[in-house]
Structures are given as structure tokens and as C-alpha cells.
Design a protein around this motif. Structure first.
Motif, PDB file in Angstrom:
ATOM      1  N   MET A   5     -41.806  39.630 -53.070  1.00 58.47           N
ATOM      2  CA  MET A   5     -43.050  39.508 -54.257  1.00 58.47           C
ATOM      3  C   MET A   5     -43.587  41.103 -54.930  1.00 58.47           C
ATOM      4  O   MET A   5     -43.136  42.389 -54.495  1.00 58.47           O
ATOM      5  CB  MET A   5     -43.999  40.820 -52.732  1.00 58.47           C
ATOM      6  CG  MET A   5     -44.990  40.856 -52.337  1.00 58.47           C
ATOM      7  SD  MET A   5     -46.084  40.959 -50.717  1.00 58.47           S
ATOM      8  CE  MET A   5     -45.412  42.319 -50.375  1.00 58.47           C
ATOM      9  N   VAL A   6     -43.987  40.504 -56.122  1.00 56.01           N
ATOM     10  CA  VAL A   6     -44.901  41.383 -56.407  1.00 56.01           C
ATOM     11  C   VAL A   6     -45.891  41.565 -57.049  1.00 56.01           C
ATOM     12  O   VAL A   6     -47.167  40.625 -57.190  1.00 56.01           O
ATOM     13  CB  VAL A   6     -43.888  40.671 -58.277  1.00 56.01           C
ATOM     14  CG1 VAL A   6     -44.579  41.249 -58.880  1.00 56.01           C
ATOM     15  CG2 VAL A   6     -43.030  40.092 -58.119  1.00 56.01           C
ATOM     16  N   PHE A  64     -48.344  36.466 -58.196  1.00 54.12           N
ATOM     17  CA  PHE A  64     -48.900  35.855 -57.191  1.00 54.12           C
ATOM     18  C   PHE A  64     -47.204  34.880 -56.998  1.00 54.12           C
ATOM     19  O   PHE A  64     -47.360  33.896 -58.037  1.00 54.12           O
ATOM     20  CB  PHE A  64     -49.947  34.875 -56.312  1.00 54.12           C
ATOM     21  CG  PHE A  64     -51.028  35.903 -56.640  1.00 54.12           C
ATOM     22  CD1 PHE A  64     -51.366  36.773 -55.209  1.00 54.12           C
ATOM     23  CD2 PHE A  64     -52.068  35.759 -57.069  1.00 54.12           C
ATOM     24  CE1 PHE A  64     -52.536  36.913 -54.889  1.00 54.12           C
ATOM     25  CE2 PHE A  64     -53.352  36.766 -57.761  1.00 54.12           C
ATOM     26  CZ  PHE A  64     -53.287  37.751 -56.343  1.00 54.12           C
ATOM     27  N   THR A  65     -46.793  34.965 -55.307  1.00 57.83           N
ATOM     28  CA  THR A  65     -45.294  34.249 -54.752  1.00 57.83           C
ATOM     29  C   THR A  65     -46.070  33.474 -54.098  1.00 57.83           C
ATOM     30  O   THR A  65     -46.389  33.782 -53.547  1.00 57.83           O
ATOM     31  CB  THR A  65     -44.218  35.501 -54.915  1.00 57.83           C
ATOM     32  OG1 THR A  65     -44.504  36.132 -55.974  1.00 57.83           O
ATOM     33  CG2 THR A  65     -42.742  34.207 -54.545  1.00 57.83           C
ATOM     34  N   SER A  73     -49.462  28.447 -51.496  1.00 62.37           N
ATOM     35  CA  SER A  73     -48.787  27.262 -51.191  1.00 62.37           C
ATOM     36  C   SER A  73     -47.987  27.190 -52.123  1.00 62.37           C
ATOM     37  O   SER A  73     -47.007  25.938 -52.225  1.00 62.37           O
ATOM     38  CB  SER A  73     -49.229  26.642 -50.041  1.00 62.37           C
ATOM     39  OG  SER A  73     -50.580  25.660 -50.907  1.00 62.37           O
ATOM     40  N   HIS A  74     -48.341  26.806 -53.410  1.00 65.13           N
ATOM     41  CA  HIS A  74     -47.986  26.410 -54.297  1.00 65.13           C
ATOM     42  C   HIS A  74     -48.157  27.035 -55.277  1.00 65.13           C
ATOM     43  O   HIS A  74     -49.689  27.246 -55.923  1.00 65.13           O
ATOM     44  CB  HIS A  74     -48.406  24.475 -54.231  1.00 65.13           C
ATOM     45  CG  HIS A  74     -47.833  23.360 -55.796  1.00 65.13           C
ATOM     46  ND1 HIS A  74     -45.904  23.983 -55.216  1.00 65.13           N
ATOM     47  CD2 HIS A  74     -48.359  23.360 -56.926  1.00 65.13           C
ATOM     48  CE1 HIS A  74     -46.212  22.826 -56.551  1.00 65.13           C
ATOM     49  NE2 HIS A  74     -46.716  22.640 -57.151  1.00 65.13           N
ATOM     50  N   ASN A  90     -38.676  25.449 -59.625  1.00 61.85           N
ATOM     51  CA  ASN A  90     -37.625  26.452 -59.018  1.00 61.85           C
ATOM     52  C   ASN A  90     -38.640  27.663 -59.462  1.00 61.85           C
ATOM     53  O   ASN A  90     -38.368  28.510 -58.808  1.00 61.85           O
ATOM     54  CB  ASN A  90     -36.031  26.745 -60.218  1.00 61.85           C
ATOM     55  CG  ASN A  90     -35.500  25.782 -59.733  1.00 61.85           C
ATOM     56  OD1 ASN A  90     -35.026  25.467 -58.653  1.00 61.85           O
ATOM     57  ND2 ASN A  90     -35.364  24.989 -60.663  1.00 61.85           N
ATOM     58  N   VAL A  91     -39.751  27.072 -59.885  1.00 61.15           N
ATOM     59  CA  VAL A  91     -41.136  28.742 -60.419  1.00 61.15           C
ATOM     60  C   VAL A  91     -41.956  28.344 -58.913  1.00 61.15           C
ATOM     61  O   VAL A  91     -42.153  27.985 -59.153  1.00 61.15           O
ATOM     62  CB  VAL A  91     -41.729  28.312 -61.664  1.00 61.15           C
ATOM     63  CG1 VAL A  91     -43.492  28.447 -62.209  1.00 61.15           C
ATOM     64  CG2 VAL A  91     -40.977  27.365 -63.190  1.00 61.15           C
ATOM     65  N   ILE A  92     -42.137  30.164 -58.797  1.00 65.37           N
ATOM     66  CA  ILE A  92     -42.078  29.930 -57.758  1.00 65.37           C
ATOM     67  C   ILE A  92     -43.476  31.739 -57.678  1.00 65.37           C
ATOM     68  O   ILE A  92     -44.493  31.518 -56.641  1.00 65.37           O
ATOM     69  CB  ILE A  92     -41.279  30.843 -56.288  1.00 65.37           C
ATOM     70  CG1 ILE A  92     -40.830  31.755 -56.683  1.00 65.37           C
ATOM     71  CG2 ILE A  92     -40.863  29.536 -55.987  1.00 65.37           C
ATOM     72  CD1 ILE A  92     -39.721  32.136 -55.959  1.00 65.37           C
ATOM     73  N   ARG A  93     -44.215  32.133 -58.874  1.00 69.50           N
ATOM     74  CA  ARG A  93     -44.484  32.791 -59.058  1.00 69.50           C
ATOM     75  C   ARG A  93     -44.884  32.514 -60.874  1.00 69.50           C
ATOM     76  O   ARG A  93     -44.592  32.603 -61.357  1.00 69.50           O
ATOM     77  CB  ARG A  93     -44.313  33.939 -58.721  1.00 69.50           C
ATOM     78  CG  ARG A  93     -42.797  34.591 -59.420  1.00 69.50           C
ATOM     79  CD  ARG A  93     -42.288  36.322 -59.634  1.00 69.50           C
ATOM     80  NE  ARG A  93     -41.804  36.838 -58.262  1.00 69.50           N
ATOM     81  CZ  ARG A  93     -40.664  36.861 -57.807  1.00 69.50           C
ATOM     82  NH1 ARG A  93     -40.216  36.321 -58.315  1.00 69.50           N
ATOM     83  NH2 ARG A  93     -41.002  37.352 -56.678  1.00 69.50           N
ATOM     84  N   GLY A  94     -46.402  33.395 -60.712  1.00 67.65           N
ATOM     85  CA  GLY A  94     -46.719  33.762 -61.428  1.00 67.65           C
ATOM     86  C   GLY A  94     -48.126  34.657 -62.084  1.00 67.65           C
ATOM     87  O   GLY A  94     -48.008  35.004 -60.834  1.00 67.65           O
ATOM     88  N   MET A  95     -48.235  34.696 -63.114  1.00 68.07           N
ATOM     89  CA  MET A  95     -49.642  35.581 -63.643  1.00 68.07           C
ATOM     90  C   MET A  95     -50.682  35.402 -63.375  1.00 68.07           C
ATOM     91  O   MET A  95     -51.319  33.823 -64.254  1.00 68.07           O
ATOM     92  CB  MET A  95     -49.553  37.005 -65.128  1.00 68.07           C
ATOM     93  CG  MET A  95     -50.347  37.526 -64.322  1.00 68.07           C
ATOM     94  SD  MET A  95     -51.015  38.124 -66.137  1.00 68.07           S
ATOM     95  CE  MET A  95     -51.149  36.859 -67.434  1.00 68.07           C
ATOM     96  N   LEU A  96     -51.995  35.290 -62.544  1.00 69.00           N
ATOM     97  CA  LEU A  96     -52.816  35.301 -62.176  1.00 69.00           C
ATOM     98  C   LEU A  96     -53.926  35.634 -64.163  1.00 69.00           C
ATOM     99  O   LEU A  96     -54.009  36.531 -63.989  1.00 69.00           O
ATOM    100  CB  LEU A  96     -54.151  35.784 -61.172  1.00 69.00           C
ATOM    101  CG  LEU A  96     -55.280  34.879 -60.919  1.00 69.00           C
ATOM    102  CD1 LEU A  96     -54.848  33.453 -59.990  1.00 69.00           C
ATOM    103  CD2 LEU A  96     -55.932  35.572 -59.961  1.00 69.00           C
TER     104      LEU A  96
END
Length: 730
Positions: free
Chosen positions: A43-44, A127-128, A147-148, A160-166
Motif C-alpha cells: 500500500m502506497v 492508489f493500488t 478493482s482495476h 503488471n501495472v497495479i498502481r498509479g497517481m490520481l
């Protein structure tokens, strides 16, 4: 760092973590008053400073603690998070919404307004997938689950990409469970239907292996339209698919697929009906049983219209009750009535749009054709035998628990087992694993004293157990290698250049079937004198081809059978071959199969016509077939025009003196000085079968003993005794 609770309620709704002012510098981003930290392993969170937090502490709200699986007072690893240089901005994020506390009433949320509010509150946060967060909206506390995610520059098939910045450009797709009481309106794009319980259709988690392509077809044809909102489907002017037929060999997973489809879907539990269960001895009762199956769906559609839940009805062994009308011999007409009643419910005047009928059968050919037309059971998926990749998936599914609990030995090579289990169905692979386990368990049991305690820790299923199980569990559509080996008990001897050329030509034809996209069917006839080794050569070609399916059709298995029964057996061999990607069928001594005799009724025309059709019939798309025929009376087949049905004809001749010499040199049963003498004593040409019989007689010696010593190399055949045996056979 030590976990503590968030200092205030309003801070708990911010989705941020909090630390002391003295430690914020460890996490700060350049030019910002906050930083990013990797909390635990996955978790980030945005980290901010708060005066009430002591050094060495990290404040997490209840949802965050639940995500990290920690309690207040626990220790947790916290590290500064460094974002990648590119591909980190969220383009689309899917959020599953629900109330923090269950409510009795429902709430309607505008997707556009809610999205703007979430962007304002959570912009620049990371968010992850799998992360949950709480927020307050219009006086009500909600929780969402990520969920995605789709990030900038991410390829469609990159999972493989599971997180990013809003960021301000991020688009939201909201999802809700049917019973949550939350209704999303004004959502653009994405899917708003919650027909599936899982958001990722991982078939291996469902215990299904080797059927990925079939599941993709099922989803595209039967469920893709149901994922979209009803108003989209109505604007397209289409109706949903109402019928799905799964057909194929026994044990390939048809019932398993239907059962798991029911588990994957939200809403009503599927109704499972075994075909014969709906039959009744009372007039009209069977048709009433069919109507009762659809009654819930009719009531639901009458009350809710297009928003009705999906009702699934699963028919196992459909061929038992839906045979072609007019083919059953009883006078009641019950089976015809069942077909008529089903057609009326699926595609009648008052047809339903909220049902999916899933039928399963091993015999698609027995079903009434009217059931298979568009609007009825229009999606027909063949569930065939799994390929090597599919077999590996199935073996992994059935051995996962053994491996997790340390019962599977390290020497077990599932990839090798997948390669060695050609033409195994899913059920047979499961049986293979069970058989291997039985060998492993049996080692821990003392048969003489069953009361002895069992050492559970030492239970191991080894590779040798699986290899033993391979001898015990045989595929129904497997290669008949043991049978073929019987036709070449002496192996393949070096019979000279002519025989080697025939074998090389045959293997070239095999390679053509394997590699050429244009050759789906290739047939060749191996003709020659009786005893010239045609069957042994055909069997060798089949075994060396390494095709998954090999069968030999010979008259010795059909003694006393009627013409119709023989035709049925021959046809079944071909139908089984069509289920395998690569197959070889040997038609041994075709004249014997045709019941040819020199006098009286010459041959069976019924069997002849059957062979004509089957030899020329192309296999289904994606399947390849090679047919090898053998004959000692090619002139008879020519008079029947059957030779022309084969693409290639090869001649297997008798052995000439040079060939005989090579054979005798290879088997090493004569003294070197006697080989030439033995060759001169023989005829100019001799069948290989006759030569080997003569050698076997001579090896026995005058007393009828000594053959073992001859073949062991301890002594040689007496040339004078060889001459006597030759005279006896003359």
C-alpha cells in the motif's frame, strides 16, 4: 514504525497517513508538504506531518489498518516510495462502491458529480489495486475498493501495472453490487452491469484448466452483451443470447464449466436438471416440468422488464430428452413434446430475454436440429481434449494443494507429465493425480498391521509415482502404442535400400501432415506380397510419428460381427480421431476388412462404401489425419476403384539376396562363413516374415532347445539343420 490511530475523524476520511514533524523529511516530495510512503508490502499512501504523532509512529485509519493487516500498536515497515519516471498517471480507475454501514434504503449517485468530488479530494494520491478508502459524500460515509487501474502508456494486455497517481484527467468507472442499495446513473463508458461476482475471470482459480479459448468464446457470445446496461443493448437493437450448447468427449469439463458459470454470476442460483429427471409417466406432466423451470424467469421479467436478473437453467445429458423429433420408437410422443415445449419457452411468441439455457451432451448428432438454430441453442462450443499447455494447467490445479502442504516431491516435473499425457481428458488427468497419490500413500501403510500409526510428515508423492500411474490410467482416445508394438515384435530390421526408401518416404508424408497448413488429410496405401512386413512398417511409421492418436483397424477384432456393426466400429475410430489434433489410422489388410473371397459373394459393398467415404472425408478444422492402408491383393482394390481413394501408393517388396544378407548379419545368429551359404540356399526372393520363421525354426536345434543360447550369442545356428528346416518349409 509503530502503528497508531488517526488523530481526528476528518483526517481519517483523507486517506492519508500521518507521522511526526521530525520524520516527515524522510518522505517529502520536492516542493510539496507531503510525501509518499510504501506501507507494509503493497500500500502506497500520502504521508503528512501532525503535531500529536510521536517519533517512530505512523497513524493509519481503520480501513488502512485492515488493508495492511495490522492493529494499533503493531510494528510495520515504512519506506519512502519513488515513483517511476513515466507511466504512473492514472488514466482510468475502477472503483467498487458500498456503504460503510449497511443502509436499509437506496441511494442514487451521479457518476459525473461523484467523480469530480473524488478528484478534488484525492488528487496526487497513489492508489493500488485491492486498496480500500473511505470518504464522506452528502452526509453519508462510503468506502470504495480499487478493482482495476489503467495508467498512461499502459498496453491493453499488460497486467503488471497495479498502481498509479490520481490526476485531474483521471476517469472513474463506478461499480456496485446488486444488493448494496447504491445505484449509479449518468456513467459514461465502462461497464455498469454487475453480472459477475469476480472482476477478473481467472479460470485456474475456479479450478478450470486448458479451456481458456473456449471460455473466451463463451464470454464473447453469451455474456458480453449482458455486461452492458440495458439501454445500450436496446439502442443496438439486439437481443441477448438465450442458449448455449457444450458438446464434446466425456470427461473434458462440460459439466464443470456449466457449474462454474453459475458460481461466477451474481443473482439467482442456476437450476441444474439432469435430462431424464424431467420425464414423467403421466400425460402432460413432463411438459409441465419444463414450464415450471421457466416460471421464475417469467415472473421476474413481468415485474422488472429489462432490469430482470439473469436466470440460468443447466441441462445435463440433453440428448436424453431432446432427440430429433420422430426418431423415438415409443408411441407417447413425450420426447417430441419436450422439444416443442423448450422451443416455445426459448424462442416462442412470448419468449424470455432474461434466461440462459446451457445444454451439455456427448452426442450432438442426436439433438433435434430445430434446437440448434439461431435464437435457441445458437452458441455451440466444442469442449475438446486439452493441448499440452492446457494439460499443464490441469495438472497444476490438481497438485496445488499437495505442493502448498509439502506433499509433492521436488522431483515431480509437471511439464514432462503434460508432454507425456497426450489425448488425456481433464477427468483422466485428475484420475492420474489420484493414482499417483495412491502409490505415495500406500508406502506409508503397513498392510500386515493396519493399526500402526501413520507418519503424515513423510508422505511424499514422487515422479516415480506419476510414472507408475501412467501405466495404470489410460486415455480413452489415446495412442494404441502397445497394440501397434505387437505387430513388430522383432523390431524393425535393416532390410536393404528399398525398404529404407519406403520408410523414409512414409516419414516425409508424416512430416507433411505435421507441418503443412494445406494438408489436413493425407492417405497412402502400402501394398505388397503377403508377409513382406507391411503391417510392421505401418506400425513403425505410426509409432515414430509420435501423433497423439494412433489406432489400427484390423479384421481380427471383427470376427463374427455383422456388416452394420463393423461399419459402426470403423466409423467410431474415425470420429475419435477427429477429436485429436494429429491422428493416424491404419486400415490393415483392407481386403479382409471388405470380407473379400475368390468365390461366392465377393465382398461387402456396405463396408466398401463406408471406407470410400471415411478415407476421403476431410477432418474438422484444426484437426489433421493420416490414413495408412495395407493390402496383399492390390489388384482386388483396383477392381473396386479403392486404390484411387489413396493419395500415394507404395510397394513393400519381398527380400532379394542382398537384403536377406543384411537381415542375417543384423540378427547375428549365423557364423560369418555360413551367411553366404544360407543366402544362396534361399529362393531369389523371400518374404521377411517367412525368413524370420525359418530362422526361428533353425535356432531351436534338433532337440527343440537352444534358441535362447542362439539369440544370446552363446552359439550359432547349425547350417545343416538350417537346410533341413528349409526343406521342411518348401
Amino acid at each position: 514504525m509503530k502503528v497508531t490511530t488517526t488523530p481526528a475523524q476528518e483526517l481519517a476520511l483523507s486517506n492519508c497517513a500521518y507521522c511526526s514533524a521530525a520524520e516527515i523529511a524522510k518522505f517529502l516530495l520536492p516542493g510539496r508538504d507531503y510525501g509518499w510512503a510504501l506501507i507494509g508490502s503493497n500500500m502506497v499512501l500520502n504521508v503528512k506531518a501532525h503535531e500529536s504523532i510521536q517519533e517512530g509512529q505512523i497513524a493509519l485509519n481503520a480501513i488502512q489498518r485492515r488493508n495492511a493487516k495490522v492493529s494499533s500498536g503493531d510494528e510495520i515497515s515504512v519506506a519512502k516510495f519513488l515513483a517511476p519516471d513515466k507511466g504512473f498517471k492514472l488514466v482510468v480507475v475502477n472503483l467498487e462502491l458500498e456503504f460503510v454501514k449497511a443502509k436499509g434504503k437506496s441511494e442514487q449517485l451521479d457518476a459525473q458529480t461523484l467523480g469530480q468530488e473524488l478528484q478534488r479530494r484525492f488528487v496526487s494520491q497513489v492508489f493500488t489495486v485491492g486498496q480500500k478508502a473511505t470518504f464522506e459524500y452528502c452526509g453519508i460515509n462510503y468506502v470504495f475498493n480499487v478493482s482495476h487501474t489503467l495508467v498512461e502508456g499502459q498496453k491493453e494486455n499488460d497486467t503488471n501495472v497495479i498502481r498509479g497517481m490520481l490526476c485531474p484527467e483521471t476517469a472513474f468507472l463506478f461499480e456496485t453490487n446488486p444488493g448494496s442499495g447504491i445505484k449509479i446513473v449518468n456513467q459514461r463508458g465502462g461497464t455498469t452491469s454487475n453480472i459477475f461476482k469476480q472482476k477478473d475471470l481467472n479460470f485456474q482459480k475456479l479450478g478450470i484448466g486448458g479451456l481458456d479459448l473456449q471460455f473466451q468464446d463463451i464470454f464473447r457470445r453469451a455474456f458480453a452483451s449482458r455486461v452492458f446496461p440495458p439501454h445500450v443493448v436496446s439502442r443496438l437493437g439486439i437481443s441477448h443470447v438465450k442458449g448455449l450448447l457444450l458438446f464434446g468427449p466425456p470427461g473434458t469439463g462440460k459439466t464443470l464449466i456449466a457449474r462454474q458459470i453459475g458460481k461466477m454470476l451474481n443473482g439467482r442460483e442456476p437450476k441444474v436438471v439432469n435430462g431424464p429427471e424431467v420425464l414423467s409417466k403421466f400425460v402432460g406432466e413432463t411438459e409441465k416440468n419444463i414450464r415450471d423451470l421457466f416460471s421464475d424467469a417469467e415472473n421476474d421479467q413481468r415485474m422488472h422488464g429489462d432490469h430482470s436478473e439473469l436466470h440460468i437453467i443447466i441441462f445435463d445429458e440433453l440428448d436424453a430428452i431432446c432427440k430429433a423429433r420422430g426418431t423415438t420408437r415409443d408411441s407417447t410422443g413425450v420426447h417430441d413434446g419436450i422439444v416443442n415445449q423448450l422451443l416455445t419457452k426459448i424462442d416462442g411468441v412470448d419468449s424470455l430475454n432474461n434466461i440462459l439455457l446451457i445444454g451439455m451432451t456427448n452426442r450432438k448428432d442426436l439433438l433435434d436440429e430445430a434446437l440448434l438454430r439461431p435464437g435457441r441453442l445458437e452458441v455451440q462450443i466444442e469442449i475438446g481434449l486439452p493441448d499440452e499447455k492446457g494439460r499443464l494447467q490441469i495438472l497444476r490445479i490438481h497438485s496445488t494443494q499437495m505442493k502448498e502442504n509439502s506433499f509433492l516431491a521436488s522431483d515431480v516435473n509437471l511439464e514432462e507429465l503434460a508432454a507425456r499425457t497426450k489425448n488425456f481428458s481433464g477427468a483422466e488427468l485428475e484420475g492420474l493425480v489420484k493414482s499417483a497419490v495412491s502409490f505415495g500413500l500406500n508406502r506409508q501403510v503397513n498392510v500386515e498391521d493396519l493399526s500402526q500409526s501413520i507418519d503424515e510428515e513423510n508422505i511424499k508423492v514422487t515422479m516415480n509415482d506419476f510414472l507408475q500411474a501412467l501405466h495404470e490410467v489410460k486415455p480413452a482416445f489415446g495412442a494404441a502404442i502397445n497394440t501397434l508394438e505387437m505387430y513388430r515384435t522383432n523390431g524393425m530390421l535393416n532390410c536393404g535400400d528399398r525398404h529404407r526408401h519406403i520408410r523414409e518416404t512414409a516419414m516425409t508424408l508424416v512430416e507433411q501432415v505435421k507441418s503443412s497448413e494445406r494438408t489436413s488429410l493425407l492417405t497412402f496405401l502400402l501394398e505388397g506380397p503377403s508377409g513382406s512386413g507391411k503391417t510392421a512398417l505401418a506400425s513403425t511409421v505410426a509409432i515414430d510419428s509420435d501423433f497423439p492418436y494412433m489406432k489400427i483397424v484390423t479384421s481380427e477384432n471383427m470376427v463374427g460381427l455383422t456388416e452394420a456393426t463393423k461399419c459402426g466400429l470403423i466409423t467410431k475410430v474415425f470420429e475419435d480421431a477427429y477429436k485429436s489434433p494429429l491422428s493416424i489410422i491404419i486400415l490393415d489388410e483392407i481386403e479382409r476388412l471388405l470380407e473379400y473371397v475368390n468365390i461366392g459373394p465377393r465382398f461387402s459393398n456396405v463396408i466398401l462404401q463406408t471406407l470410400f467415404v471415411l478415407i476421403k472425408k476431410l477432418p474438422p478444422k484444426g484437426k489433421k489425419l493420416m490414413v495408412i492402408g495395407t493390402s496383399s491383393m492390390v489388384h482386388v482394390l483396383q477392381s473396386m476403384d479403392l486404390v484411387g481413394a489413396f493419395n500415394v501408393t507404395l510397394n513393400a517388396p519381398n527380400l532379394e539376396p542382398n537384403d536377406v544378407k543384411k537381415v542375417l548379419q543384423e540378427i547375428r545368429v549365423f557364423a560369418p562363413q555360413d551367411i553366404d551359404t544360407a543366402v544362396r540356399a534361399l529362393d531369389q526372393e523371400i518374404p521377411i516374415k517367412r525368413l524370420l520363421m525359418l530362422v526361428e525354426m533353425a535356432a531351436q536345434g534338433k532337440g527343440g532347445e537352444g534358441a535362447a543360447d542362439v539369440y544370446a550369442g552363446k552359439k550359432k545356428i547349425d547350417i545343416n539343420h538350417f537346410f533341413e528346416c528349409l526343406h521342411d518349409l518348401a
